[in-house]
Scaffold this active site. Structure first.
Site, PDB file in Angstrom:
ATOM      1  N   HIS A  21      -7.921  -0.828  -9.600  1.00 46.75           N
ATOM      2  CA  HIS A  21      -7.810   0.193  -8.564  1.00 46.75           C
ATOM      3  C   HIS A  21      -6.752   1.230  -8.922  1.00 46.75           C
ATOM      4  O   HIS A  21      -6.972   2.441  -8.768  1.00 46.75           O
ATOM      5  CB  HIS A  21      -7.474  -0.480  -7.234  1.00 46.75           C
ATOM      6  CG  HIS A  21      -7.396   0.465  -6.082  1.00 46.75           C
ATOM      7  ND1 HIS A  21      -8.492   1.134  -5.579  1.00 46.75           N
ATOM      8  CD2 HIS A  21      -6.330   0.870  -5.313  1.00 46.75           C
ATOM      9  CE1 HIS A  21      -8.126   1.896  -4.568  1.00 46.75           C
ATOM     10  NE2 HIS A  21      -6.822   1.760  -4.377  1.00 46.75           N
ATOM     11  N   ASP A  59       0.840  -1.198   0.000  1.00 42.53           N
ATOM     12  CA  ASP A  59       0.000   0.000   0.000  1.00 42.53           C
ATOM     13  C   ASP A  59       0.883   1.259   0.000  1.00 42.53           C
ATOM     14  O   ASP A  59       1.920   1.293   0.660  1.00 42.53           O
ATOM     15  CB  ASP A  59      -0.893   0.008   1.236  1.00 42.53           C
ATOM     16  CG  ASP A  59      -2.154   0.831   1.045  1.00 42.53           C
ATOM     17  OD1 ASP A  59      -2.262   1.536   0.030  1.00 42.53           O
ATOM     18  OD2 ASP A  59      -3.033   0.765   1.923  1.00 42.53           O
TER      19      ASP A  59
END
Length: 313
Positions: free
Chosen positions: A224, A151
């Site tokens: 995404h 992330d």
């Protein structure tokens, strides 16, 4: 930023292994408002006092206020782009707005430091606030989210981080400040883990093991990474993420606390629109088939200088 510019809060602090996120509402009444305003002048000093107990612990705190809280506490002038959280999407796939007047983003390399600072703050504030949401975040292996992918890979660093997150001459009275958007996502890990690694990679747009972005020839337009890449006038506009996993395995709860900083709400909101509405509409973020946003708030983070001055406003 010039050397005499207001000092920002710890928006661009180094990555830490632990965090506590507090979203609270302000109790109605003048007494509560005065208590919160007085506390603003003490935030930095209390943080320093707790942090000095473990100097290598990298304790920091960021405090932000919602649009409605700003009006109640500080009135005019107000940050030019501060407004309520804007909802996006359709029923069943929606970025929802939830109550929240004050945000605390507390980070450290030890959870005990975060815990102690939150304890000190809530003791000072007492019943002037009501904590609506409290999330204890942790780093998951090599910077991965709870769904197994790294992330924050595209976060800006160094001077670029400040350029993308800190308000400048566009709003001189609030230079040194920042906008921050937070959401709590819950993940359906049973459904997610039923996908093959290759299918998961096409949802995210990156390789799971190496974290290398998929080639544009094979990366889906509803991945995404495709929908959260924002460009304006031909240039990429970045935000600074410091997302943290959280969860209670015994209760079947697995989540991500999303937190994104920017010098304007515009790129943050464009990302949400791309994800929840789609680009073009209907081509929404496939990750939302497995992840549900259960909170949503937008706050303004004043500079350290302004935070102390607000106590006397």
């Amino acid at each position: 930023m010039s050397t005499d510019a207001p000092e920002p809060q710890a928006v661009c602090s180094p990555t830490t292994s632990s965090a506590i996120f507090i979203v609270a509402t302000l109790k109605a009444g003048k007494e509560s408002a005065e208590k919160v305003k007085n506390w603003c002048a003490d935030i930095a000093a209390i943080t320093r006092s707790v942090g000095k107990r473990v100097p290598a612990g990298n304790l920091s705190c960021v405090c932000g206020f919602s649009s409605s809280a700003w009006d109640v506490l500080f009135a005019s002038p107000r940050p030019v782009s501060l407004h309520g959280f804007r909802e996006f999407g359709v029923d069943g796939r929606r970025a929802i707005s939830t109550p929240g007047d004050i945000l605390l983003h507390i980070r450290a390399d030890q959870m005990d430091l975060c815990f102690e600072l939150v304890t000190q703050f809530t003791s000072v504030l007492g019943d002037a606030i009501t904590v609506i949401d409290e999330v204890h975040g942790f780093r998951y292996f090599d910077m991965r989210s709870i769904i197994g992918f790294v992330d924050g890979t595209e976060n800006p660093v160094g001077r670029k981080a400040a350029n993308f997150t800190i308000v400048g001459d566009e709003d001189p009275a609030f230079s040194g400040g920042s906008y921050v958007l937070v959401q709590k996502y819950l993940h359906n890990m049973v459904a997610w883990n039923q996908l093959s690694v290759e299918a998961q990679e096409h949802v995210i747009g990156r390789k799971k093991l190496s974290d290398i972005e998929l080639d544009e020839s094979v990366k889906p337009s509803n991945s995404h990474s495709s929908l959260t890449t924002i460009t304006k006038d031909g240039e990429e506009v970045k935000i600074l993420r410091d997302n943290m996993p959280f969860g209670r395995p015994g209760a079947g709860e697995f989540g991500t606390f999303f937190i994104g900083y920017a010098r304007s709400p515009e790129p943050l909101e464009q990302m949400l629109e791309n994800m929840f509405v789609g680009k073009p509409p209907g081509n929404y973020d496939r990750l939302l088939d497995f992840s549900t946003a259960v909170t949503g708030n937008l706050f303004f983070v004043p500079s350290l200088d302004l935070l102390e001055e607000l106590a006397d406003r």
